[in-house]
Design a protein around this motif. Structure first.
Motif, PDB file in Angstrom:
ATOM      1  N   ASP A   1      -6.915   5.037  -6.954  1.00  0.00           N
ATOM      2  CA  ASP A   1      -7.713   5.892  -7.828  1.00  0.00           C
ATOM      3  C   ASP A   1      -7.271   7.350  -7.657  1.00  0.00           C
ATOM      4  N   ALA A   2      -5.943   7.519  -7.743  1.00  0.00           N
ATOM      5  CA  ALA A   2      -5.353   8.814  -7.420  1.00  0.00           C
ATOM      6  C   ALA A   2      -4.666   9.432  -8.624  1.00  0.00           C
ATOM      7  N   LYS A   3      -4.623  10.741  -8.610  1.00  0.00           N
ATOM      8  CA  LYS A   3      -3.748  11.482  -9.514  1.00  0.00           C
ATOM      9  C   LYS A   3      -2.759  12.237  -8.643  1.00  0.00           C
TER      10      LYS A   3
ATOM     11  N   ARG B   1       0.253   8.360   7.176  1.00  0.00           N
ATOM     12  CA  ARG B   1      -0.841   9.124   7.786  1.00  0.00           C
ATOM     13  C   ARG B   1      -2.102   8.907   6.962  1.00  0.00           C
ATOM     14  N   ARG B   2      -3.163   9.501   7.367  1.00  0.00           N
ATOM     15  CA  ARG B   2      -4.396   9.447   6.574  1.00  0.00           C
ATOM     16  C   ARG B   2      -4.312  10.562   5.533  1.00  0.00           C
ATOM     17  N   TRP B   3      -4.224  10.163   4.271  1.00  0.00           N
ATOM     18  CA  TRP B   3      -4.079  11.114   3.171  1.00  0.00           C
ATOM     19  C   TRP B   3      -5.440  11.394   2.536  1.00  0.00           C
ATOM     20  N   LYS B   4      -5.602  12.641   2.075  1.00  0.00           N
ATOM     21  CA  LYS B   4      -6.828  13.029   1.387  1.00  0.00           C
ATOM     22  C   LYS B   4      -6.477  13.919   0.200  1.00  0.00           C
ATOM     23  N   LYS B   5      -7.444  14.137  -0.654  1.00  0.00           N
ATOM     24  CA  LYS B   5      -7.237  14.990  -1.821  1.00  0.00           C
ATOM     25  C   LYS B   5      -6.732  16.369  -1.382  1.00  0.00           C
TER      26      LYS B   5
ATOM     27  N   ASP C   1       0.831  -1.218   0.000  1.00  0.00           N
ATOM     28  CA  ASP C   1       0.000   0.000   0.000  1.00  0.00           C
ATOM     29  C   ASP C   1       0.859   1.259   0.000  1.00  0.00           C
ATOM     30  N   THR C   2       2.163   1.095  -0.301  1.00  0.00           N
ATOM     31  CA  THR C   2       3.094   2.222  -0.217  1.00  0.00           C
ATOM     32  C   THR C   2       3.314   2.842  -1.591  1.00  0.00           C
ATOM     33  N   LEU C   3       3.268   4.164  -1.638  1.00  0.00           N
ATOM     34  CA  LEU C   3       3.667   4.906  -2.838  1.00  0.00           C
ATOM     35  C   LEU C   3       5.114   5.355  -2.634  1.00  0.00           C
ATOM     36  N   ILE C   4       5.965   5.078  -3.622  1.00  0.00           N
ATOM     37  CA  ILE C   4       7.385   5.373  -3.508  1.00  0.00           C
ATOM     38  C   ILE C   4       7.774   6.357  -4.597  1.00  0.00           C
TER      39      ILE C   4
ATOM     40  N   ASP D   1      -3.533  15.311  -6.182  1.00  0.00           N
ATOM     41  CA  ASP D   1      -4.475  16.184  -6.886  1.00  0.00           C
ATOM     42  C   ASP D   1      -5.858  15.546  -6.995  1.00  0.00           C
ATOM     43  N   ALA D   2      -5.908  14.249  -6.902  1.00  0.00           N
ATOM     44  CA  ALA D   2      -7.173  13.514  -6.801  1.00  0.00           C
ATOM     45  C   ALA D   2      -6.877  12.259  -5.993  1.00  0.00           C
ATOM     46  N   LEU D   3      -7.832  11.831  -5.182  1.00  0.00           N
ATOM     47  CA  LEU D   3      -7.627  10.638  -4.361  1.00  0.00           C
ATOM     48  C   LEU D   3      -8.987   9.982  -4.147  1.00  0.00           C
ATOM     49  N   GLY D   4      -9.303   9.067  -5.078  1.00  0.00           N
ATOM     50  CA  GLY D   4     -10.610   8.423  -5.012  1.00  0.00           C
ATOM     51  C   GLY D   4     -10.778   7.514  -3.817  1.00  0.00           C
ATOM     52  N   LYS D   5      -9.657   7.006  -3.299  1.00  0.00           N
ATOM     53  CA  LYS D   5      -9.701   6.115  -2.137  1.00  0.00           C
ATOM     54  C   LYS D   5      -8.802   6.673  -1.041  1.00  0.00           C
TER      55      LYS D   5
END
Length: 793
Positions: free
Chosen positions: A459-461, A522-526, A441-444, A479-483
């Motif tokens: 579902d992110a940009k 952490r909890r990430w959001k758009k 679940d990690t973005l690198i 810039d977008a975070l569908g989940k």
């Protein structure tokens, strides 16, 4: 080349988490066990030198004519060609190799920027190849040629019945008169697979791959294991990778069996046993074999395959690489830690680095480690980006690091088609492929190249804003975070960075550190952003094995002393650095361009320092000898002594032959056969291969004369004769016994050979199965008169 303070898999095995202290386990747990890059089609580059390189490369690809690259494929299948063949390597026995690279370049460009013209061209080529294969009727499809002993050039298919009968003649690159046919097919396979992966499913491409595989399988089935090894002595690229990949895509075990059989024991067995025996072997011939072995490890889990790939990477990057990340001199590896002895105009073949970056990505996917991308970033930024001429899109073969050397780029009209033209088409189509990775679940974020990307798992940009490597800050934005949710974001902290500051939504945060990364979970959001700030300090880096030879870096950038325009001459002494605190003598000029000047540091005069990769039309100094003030006085005295020797020799010279230079060779009526001009370390020369010779005239004068020849002291073993007017005066052997230097050999001439003559013919002839030279010039000069002792009283 040092890769920073971190090391990578020293033992070739992963340390189990259970063996780590509890605190370390907590930190390590935040880094995923495996990773994969976001698809190239999901990444779009923002304006930068990288995006510019992709666009210049796209224009180059679309200038090429597919039917000219298909000429030999059509002709040898008995179909009428639709255009004349290209020149250069495409008109030589390595013909056909470019088409595979071209397919890859088209497919990668389509993925990187959405080029529909590229997709249409690729589809057309696949259809034409399918027609050629159908016409051949046995799965065969190729564009390479064979040169017979009588010099006639024919279809390369002619060699395979001979090979299947056990008549195998391999000389490293030549196989029964055909130049690297299996290497050629490896490029075609890669192109077919890239079309499928980056444009879309293509049944025609898979049918070509399977049909050709059946033909190659029949060739190998006729050979015993010893004969297979004889065949594999010829460069075969990563053909093991081709069949491993074909197995992975079809599930057919016959392809895995063939892939495992294409195992070159002479090279791969020592590496699997962690023995570095790379010295004096052709560098790029080996790297694709290890990529194939790494692919086999991924499929089979054979630990010996994985260990060999890891060990090879470690040895090449730590002990065989130059500061820009490239390797090899005159295409060959040298002994470990001898880089300082091989800083020439023949360094750093681009194909080598193209393949080393492929291998780096494979190793990283097995176990993420920031040290891997410290190397990747260095080689990508400083070598690959230097390889393209950024106006018309030509490519270097070598990227020279010798002081004052200029880069030689392939012609705009595409009439050379070196191997590095092919890999250049690919390298500059995919600058976005390694920026973003995911694992679990990690973005690198591995490379700080400005770009936008779609991250399907969330579902992110995401966007990456940065002026790296000129500024040390990069901001990742959602810039977008569908989940939305809680997950880690890992930002690479390069090994050369003494610190790293992180900010989330503009506020400083404390990040976990693991494996060369700062990790924020952490909890990430758009709309959220995370910024990393890294220092880009100047530093000196010594070559492996020689602390006195140094290069200058700023962050990941290799800086070069600017020596002027490439179309000007460089005939001055190599600049050196003199002093103690050398970095203190650099003064910033334009930080947004990474430009500096020195103050009282460089001899004979101070220089401006700029990013090496941008020096495409300039001459550069990358490596410098460093001296204390006292040492420099001794160095200057030695230089003046050598100048006096050269002046005396010039005064006594009768004739000088500059071998390898067109006008002097014409002036001296040079004739030759199987002989080629060479250039090395700023000197031109000429060699002759087995069965050949070169001969030329030289002026003579009455009296005792000496013929002097210049050689490079690190040549592989060879022997040859030197004749004057068809009378042998010497047999010369070269045995790599004077590494790191040119040397002169004097051959006194019997006066009877020159008496009454105005000129003589000098002939150089190699012994059977040997080469002659290269000879880097010959000189005839008068012998010094014998010194008569003064009479005694």
């Amino acid at each position: 080349m040092s890769i920073g303070r971190r090391t990578f898999l020293k033992t070739g095995a992963t340390l189990p988490l259970a063996a780590l202290p509890a605190a370390a386990r907590a930190m390590t747990a935040a880094l995923p066990a495996k990773a994969k890059a976001l698809p190239l089609s999901a990444v779009r580059l923002r304006p930068s030198d990288f995006a510019h390189a992709v666009e210049v490369n796209r224009a180059y690809l679309l200038r090429l004519e597919p039917d000219r690259l298909l000429h030999n494929f059509h002709t040898f299948a008995g179909l009428p060609p639709k255009a004349k063949v290209y020149g250069g390597w495409e008109s030589d026995t390595i013909a056909g190799h470019t088409l595979g690279h071209y397919l890859s370049g088209l497919a990668l460009t389509h993925a990187q920027i959405g080029c529909d013209d590229c997709a249409r061209r690729a589809a057309y080529i696949i259809d034409e190849l399918a027609a050629c294969q159908t016409r051949n009727g046995d799965g065969y499809v190729a564009g390479f040629t064979r040169k017979r002993k009588d010099g006639k050039v024919v279809d390369g298919k002619e060699i395979f019945p001979e090979i299947m009968r056990g008549d195998i003649r391999s000389a490293g690159f030549d196989l029964n008169g055909c130049w690297v046919p299996f290497y050629n097919w490896h490029k075609l396979y890669t192109g077919l697979f890239d079309v499928i992966d980056h444009i879309g499913p293509n049944p025609g491409a898979m049918a070509i791959a399977i049909g050709l595989g059946a033909y190659i399988e029949r060739v190998f089935a006729a050979l015993d294991d010893e004969q297979v090894q004889t065949v594999l002595a010829c460069e075969h690229g990563g053909l093991n990778e081709s069949f491993a990949e074909l197995h992975a895509r079809t599930g057919d075990p016959r392809w895995l069996k063939l892939a495992e059989r294409i195992y070159h024991k002479k090279v791969l067995t020592p590496l699997s046993e962690k023995r570095d025996e790379l010295a004096n072997i052709h560098a790029n011939t080996q790297v694709p074999k290890l990529i194939g072995l790494a692919r086999l490890y991924e499929i089979t889990g054979n630990p010996a395959h994985g260990a060999a790939a890891r060990f090879f990477w470690e040895q090449v990057t730590r002990h065989h690489s130059y500061v820009i990340g490239g390797n090899a001199d005159r295409e060959y590896f040298t002994a470990p830690d001898t880089i300082a002895q091989h800083i020439t105009e023949q360094t750093c073949e681009h194909c080598n680095t193209y393949n080393m970056l492929k291998l780096t990505r494979q190793l990283y996917s097995w176990q993420p480690d920031g040290a891997l991308f410290d190397y990747y970033e260095r080689a990508h930024l400083n070598h690959v980006m230097a390889q393209q001429e950024p106006v018309n899109g030509g490519f270097t073969y070598m990227t020279p690091l010798m002081t004052g050397a200029k880069r030689e780029y392939s012609a705009m009209d595409g009439e050379e088609f070196w191997c590095c033209v092919g890999t250049g088409m690919e390298s500059h189509a995919k600058h976005g492929e390694s920026i973003f990775w995911e694992g679990g679940d990690t973005l690198i974020v591995n490379l700080y190249i400005p770009a936008d990307a779609r991250w399907a798992a969330r579902d992110a940009k995401v966007g990456l804003a940065t002026a790296w490597p000129f500024e040390g800050e990069a901001t990742l934005s959602f810039d977008a975070l569908g989940k939305p949710g809680t997950f880690p974001v890992a930002l690479r902290v390069p090994g050369y960075a003494a610190s790293a500051d992180l900010f989330v939504n503009g506020k400083p945060v404390t990040a976990a550190r693991a494996g060369g990364y700062a990790i924020v979970e952490r909890r990430w959001k758009k709309g959220d952003t995370v910024t990393i700030r890294l220092p880009l300090d100047l530093r000196l880096e010594a070559t492996p094995g020689d602390g006195r030879t140094v290069a200058v870096l700023r962050g990941p950038l290799v800086l070069a002393g600017d020596l002027g325009r490439a179309d000007g001459a460089w005939d001055r002494p190599d600049p050196a650095m003199v002093g103690t605190d050398l970095i203190a003598r650099f003064r910033p000029v334009a930080m947004d361009k990474a430009q500096y000047e020195t103050d009282g540091l460089v001899r004979p005069g101070d220089l401006s320092f700029v990013p090496f990769y941008r020096q495409h039309d300039r001459r550069s100094a990358v490596y410098f000898k460093r001296f204390t003030a006292a040492e420099w006085q001794v160095e200057e005295a030695a230089f003046l002594k050598e100048q006096a020797r050269q002046k005396d020799l010039a005064a006594r010279s009768v004739d000088v032959m500059h071998l390898g230079e067109m006008q002097p060779e014409r002036d001296h009526q040079l004739t030759s056969d199987i002989s080629y001009p060479v250039s090395y370390r700023g000197r031109s020369g000429r060699d002759a291969r087995s069965g050949g010779f070169f001969e030329f005239t030289m002026a003579v004068k009455p009296g005792p004369l000496i013929l002097q020849a210049t050689y490079w002291g690190d040549e592989r073993q060879r022997s040859f004769d030197i004749l004057i007017d068809n009378q042998r005066i010497a047999t010369q052997s070269l045995e790599a016994d004077r590494p790191g230097q040119f040397f002169d050999v004097d051959y006194p001439l019997p006066e009877g050979l020159t008496r009454g003559k105005k000129q003589v013919k000098v002939r150089v002839v190699p012994h059977d199965r040997n080469s002659a030279g290269p000879v880097f010039g010959m000189r005839l000069f008068t012998a010094k008169p014998a010194t008569t002792p003064a009479p005694t009283a």
